[in-house]
Design a protein around this motif. Structure first.
Motif, PDB file in Angstrom:
ATOM      1  N   PHE A   1      15.699   8.716   0.662  1.00  0.00           N
ATOM      2  CA  PHE A   1      16.704   8.571  -0.394  1.00  0.00           C
ATOM      3  C   PHE A   1      18.033   8.057   0.138  1.00  0.00           C
ATOM      4  O   PHE A   1      18.890   7.628  -0.612  1.00  0.00           O
TER       5      PHE A   1
ATOM      6  N   THR B   1       4.550   8.816  -6.085  1.00  0.00           N
ATOM      7  CA  THR B   1       5.199   9.972  -5.416  1.00  0.00           C
ATOM      8  C   THR B   1       4.211  10.984  -4.837  1.00  0.00           C
ATOM      9  O   THR B   1       4.587  12.124  -4.578  1.00  0.00           O
TER      10      THR B   1
ATOM     11  N   VAL C   1       0.861  -1.187   0.000  1.00  0.00           N
ATOM     12  CA  VAL C   1       0.000   0.000   0.000  1.00  0.00           C
ATOM     13  C   VAL C   1       0.893   1.231   0.000  1.00  0.00           C
ATOM     14  O   VAL C   1       1.576   1.514   0.984  1.00  0.00           O
ATOM     15  N   GLY C   2       0.920   1.974  -1.110  1.00  0.00           N
ATOM     16  CA  GLY C   2       1.680   3.217  -1.147  1.00  0.00           C
ATOM     17  C   GLY C   2       2.781   3.217  -2.180  1.00  0.00           C
ATOM     18  O   GLY C   2       3.663   2.363  -2.153  1.00  0.00           O
TER      19      GLY C   2
ATOM     20  N   LEU D   1      -0.567  -0.669  -4.722  1.00  0.00           N
ATOM     21  CA  LEU D   1      -1.748   0.181  -4.884  1.00  0.00           C
ATOM     22  C   LEU D   1      -1.402   1.602  -4.451  1.00  0.00           C
ATOM     23  O   LEU D   1      -0.905   1.817  -3.340  1.00  0.00           O
TER      24      LEU D   1
ATOM     25  N   ARG E   1      -2.899   5.549  -4.196  1.00  0.00           N
ATOM     26  CA  ARG E   1      -4.083   6.403  -4.079  1.00  0.00           C
ATOM     27  C   ARG E   1      -4.232   7.378  -5.256  1.00  0.00           C
ATOM     28  O   ARG E   1      -5.309   7.597  -5.764  1.00  0.00           O
TER      29      ARG E   1
ATOM     30  N   SER F   1       5.160  12.403   0.571  1.00  0.00           N
ATOM     31  CA  SER F   1       6.271  13.326   0.818  1.00  0.00           C
ATOM     32  C   SER F   1       7.351  13.222  -0.257  1.00  0.00           C
ATOM     33  O   SER F   1       8.208  14.086  -0.365  1.00  0.00           O
TER      34      SER F   1
END
Ligand SMILES: Cc1cc2nc3c(=O)[nH]c(=O)nc-3n(C[C@H](O)[C@H](O)[C@H](O)COP(=O)(O)OP(=O)(O)OC[C@H]3O[C@@H](n4cnc5c(N)ncnc54)[C@H](O)[C@@H]3O)c2cc1C
Length: 808
Positions: free
Chosen positions: A355, A40, A10-11, A34, A36, A43
């Motif tokens: 990162f 990116t 998720v994300g 998945l 939304r 944040s």
């Protein structure tokens, strides 16, 4: 949309995409991500894209190293540019204390193979001409630093994962999660449902909300973060032309700022003291690739120092100010791993430096899911290092503190005040009144040492105000009797008809006889140490287990994963509903004898015996064992009796000069016994023979305990490292942990812990070195604050090498 998958992530931020890539790389190609909105959309899109290897925890630093090394591969595999700029960087110290801190970081990095270099302020200005060298004491140069394009990097992970068979659905919000009776997860989305064996919460800014879908309140909070970008600067172009290089990254701790080149200008970001949380209770679902209003006044104090330290900024025009939110855990490290009691649900959240850390988090989590083990020591980012006490208000207080201190020094003797006191025991006020200087572990207040009126810790890298007082506490234990509260241990009761059989295959030791205790190492399937306990057999299928307090959720997760589902065994963690004291020292027996009617004489109550007995009028469980390495007893009771027991022991001890002691004295005491401690000497990267615990491993017991096959192999082949103790020729500072150990001019190992052993009046370091050289007589050195100090191998404990005091 697919209706079934092995795993749903998720994300689709940098972390989710990295997890997806690593899962597919390990062969889980039936993987779905998945997102939304578009990739990116949290944040990630507005990050400054900076990356570095430095982290206070060496294991996290290693994963950061891995992340950075991965970038070239990801670019090649995905054929997607990530806009990598490996400029190198400098960390600047404006005060001597900060320079000491950099020296300690440099010493830590040494055994990880980091190529950092300590340089003068003048040398720093030669590398990075925007600084005013007169403002600084010195600096540390690190060639492995730079920045990249956050969006390109996320898409590169995603493309590489797709090439390995993964499917990504954007514009697909996960609205709820339900676990089914067979353990699989129903993942409900705005466009249908997928059933998956595993779900990964990589929800970033919404990690808390995704956690709430399964009844979890994850300790994570977003903070606003600002950076500014300047117009083109002539100083930058001139440097680029003359040197043929980009400007280096720089972190200026005293200004709380970081800078790097951005096109022909510069970028300057701040970690300001007056920081502001974003959406402290609920993250709005309609937030997308949005920015927050800039608030230049809030960062003005940092910018003022920054502009003094980097004078060229004074003439530069500001082109843009970015303000965006990103998430933190209370200690600033990620929350990774499985959740106790929720099989198949995994976290990859609170990654504040996506990162620097995203690759390592993806690798560790994928290993964990596919192989059953993260493959590294991930304690510093294991989600289980927090327990139920990390409520929303606690998390918010701690995250604010962490953010505002991001560039502040944390001295080794410094305890942070936010969110405290939270968990206390009934004797808290009494200990405070006796001068206790409190620290906190797993949310619980614990005495570090006892100070006379008007004295407190002065924060330092060197020996400090506590030195002589801790020495007096140690002396009381070694020459008379001391009393310490030990409620911070984790305690568990294990009962039921299947308890003995279960413990026999869970723990590597031989089970103790009735009314006896054993030291009980616990191994994972790879034969590495995941726990060291004392196990007491109370009879009638009932056991009492005590272990590291900070690892309670970590251990409970393992216990529950391995518990039989036939209800034959029950395990109950006690938290602070069982509290305790240790009394230790040659006179401790006299003290105990005077407060109980039980016969506790040397032959009636022997080393490792355990018994229920009254202490004063209170029912207690008393074990004859002490981590001080001296004659001593651990006394456990329910909290309502704790004040009574303390009063009784203090009164009885008065004629023997009983003195309260804290965890710093305990550290000094165990060091002169070569006793290791959890999360320092004993961690899941070491085998029991490497850690000197071989004598507690019952390879010849009948039970096929977890890790037996691997431990048998380790015994045959010897493993690779050995835990050793050293006496260090220290001056006014002792090791802190993670320093390099040198042999004949070469770095061969690392320090796990140490300090001043007051009883023997020497500085001691414990650490791991390769077994091939572990018995070398001479040539050892240990680095303290950047200086190599000669060290002597100390195989036999400095105090009571035959353990006569402890067993007598
Ligand atoms: C101003 C600023 C500067 C920064 N600078 C740096 C830097 O220089 N270096 C560095 O390393 N880091 C930096 N960061 C931090 C970095 O951005 C984060 O560490 C990183 O983005 C975290 O990534 P993530 O994938 O965990 O979370 P996110 O980027 O928040 O991604 C989470 C994703 O999950 C999706 N999602 C959430 N819930 C659901 C749901 N229910 N269903 C479907 N999808 C969902 C979201 O839409 C989102 O796309 C900076 C951050 C900011 C704000």
């Amino acid at each position: 949309m697919k209706t079934q998958a092995q795993v749903v992530v998720v994300g689709g931020g940098v972390v989710g995409c990295s997890v997806l890539y690593h899962l597919t790389k390990l062969g889980w190609s039936d993987a779905v991500l998945l997102e939304r909105k578009e990739l990116t959309s949290g944040s990630t899109w507005h990050a400054a894209g900076g990356m570095h290897t430095i982290n206070g925890d060496p294991s996290v630093a290693k994963l950061q190293q891995y992340t950075i090394e991965l970038y070239r591969d990801i670019e090649a595999i995905s054929e997607q540019s990530i806009g990598l700029h490996m400029t190198g960087g400098i960390m600047l110290a404006a005060t001597p204390a900060r320079f000491d801190w950099l020296k300690s970081i440099h010493a830590k990095g040494r055994y990880l193979g980091m190529e950092t270099e300590l340089i003068s302020a003048r040398e720093a200005a030669e590398l990075m001409p925007l600084i005013d060298s007169s403002q600084f004491e010195g600096a540390m140069y690190d060639p492995i630093e730079g920045h990249l394009d956050p969006s390109g990097t996320t898409h590169a992970y995603a493309k590489a994962a797709r090439k390995n068979g993964a499917t990504i659905y954007t514009q697909t919000r996960v609205t709820d999660l339900h676990q089914q009776a067979d353990g699989s997860w129903r993942v409900m989305t705005e466009s249908g449902e997928i059933v998956a064996e595993h779900v990964v919460n990589a929800g970033g800014l919404w990690a808390r909300e995704v956690g709430r879908m399964v009844g979890l309140e994850l300790p994570v909070l977003a903070m606003e973060h600002m950076y500014l970008i300047t117009e083109d600067m002539p100083e930058v172009t001139a440097f680029n032309e003359v040197s043929g290089k980009e400007m280096l990254h720089a972190v200026d701790f005293d200004g709380e700022i970081y800078v790097r080149q951005e096109r022909k200008g510069m970028l300057m970001g701040t970690y300001e003291k007056a920081c502001v949380p974003w959406s402290p209770t609920q993250t709005p679902w309609d937030f997308g690739q949005d920015l927050l209003p800039a608030d230049i006044d809030r960062i003005a104090p940092s910018l003022e120092i920054g502009f003094q330290h980097f004078p060229a900024f004074q003439q530069a025009g500001i082109k843009q100010i970015i303000n965006g939110p990103f998430t933190f855990a209370p200690d600033g490290n990620p929350l990774v791993g499985p959740i106790k009691g929720l099989p198949g649900f995994w976290c990859a959240c609170a990654v504040m430096a996506g990162f620097s850390q995203g690759g390592g988090v993806g690798l560790a989590l994928a290993n964990w899911m596919v192989e059953g083990d993260p493959g590294f020591d991930v304690w510093a980012m294991d989600v289980s290092r927090f327990g139920d006490w990390t409520t929303l208000p606690y998390t918010n207080a701690k995250v604010k503190e962490n953010y505002s201190r991001r560039f502040s020094i944390r001295f080794p003797n410094e305890e942070l005040p936010a969110g405290r006191p939270l968990r206390t025991t009934p004797v808290y006020d009494q200990l405070l009144a006796a001068g206790a200087q409190m620290g906190e572990a797993y949310g619980l207040e614990q005495a570090l040492w006892f100070a006379p009126e008007g004295v407190k810790d002065e924060f330092s890298w060197r020996r400090s105000t506590d030195f002589e007082h801790v020495a007096a506490e140690v002396s009381a234990v070694r020459n008379g009797v001391g009393l310490m509260e030990i409620s911070g241990f984790a305690k568990y009761s294990i009962s039921g008809a299947g308890a003995s059989a279960w413990l026999d295959q869970l723990l590597a030791c031989r089970l103790p006889e009735e009314d006896r205790m054993s030291l009980a190492p616990m191994l994972n399937r790879k034969g590495k140490l995941i726990g060291d306990f004392s196990l007491a057999n109370l009879g009638d299928d009932e056991y009492f287990l005590a272990g590291a307090g900070v690892a309670e959720a970590y251990h409970m997760r393992w216990f529950l994963q391995n518990l039989p589902d036939d209800s034959s065994v029950e395990i109950m963690p006690h938290g602070a509903s069982i509290v305790g004291f240790s009394i230790a020292g040659p006179k401790s027996r006299q003290v105990l004898a005077s407060v109980t009617s039980e016969d506790v004489s040397a032959n009636a109550f022997t080393f490792m015996d355990i018994r229920e007995m009254d202490v004063g009028m209170a029912p207690c469980l008393v074990g004859r064992v002490s981590y001080t390495g001296d004659l001593g007893y651990e006394i456990w009771m329910e909290p309502e009796y704790q004040r009574h027991v303390l009063g009784v022991l203090l009164a009885a001890g008065a004629e023997h000069g009983l003195r309260l002691f804290g965890s710093r004295a305990l550290n000094a005491l165990r060091l002169e016994k070569n006793f290791g401690s959890w999360a320092r000497e004993y961690r899941p990267i070491y085998g029991p023979y490497e850690a000197g615990m071989g004598r507690f491993i019952a390879l010849n017991k009948e039970a096929e305990f977890i890790g037996k096959a691997a431990a048998t192999k380790e015994k045959e082949h010897g493993g690779t490292m050995r835990l050793r103790s050293f006496v260090v020729d220290a001056d006014d500072a002792d090791v802190i942990g993670d320093e390099a150990i040198w042999l004949n001019g070469e770095v061969r190992g690392w320090v796990t812990s140490g300090g001043y052993a007051h009883g023997s009046a020497v500085s001691v370091a414990m650490g791991y070195v390769p077994w091939t050289c572990a018995n070398e007589d001479g040539g050892w050195e240990i680095e303290i604050l950047g200086e190599r100090r000669s060290a002597k191998l100390q195989i036999a404990p400095l105090f009571d090498p035959k353990a006569e005091r402890m067993r007598g």
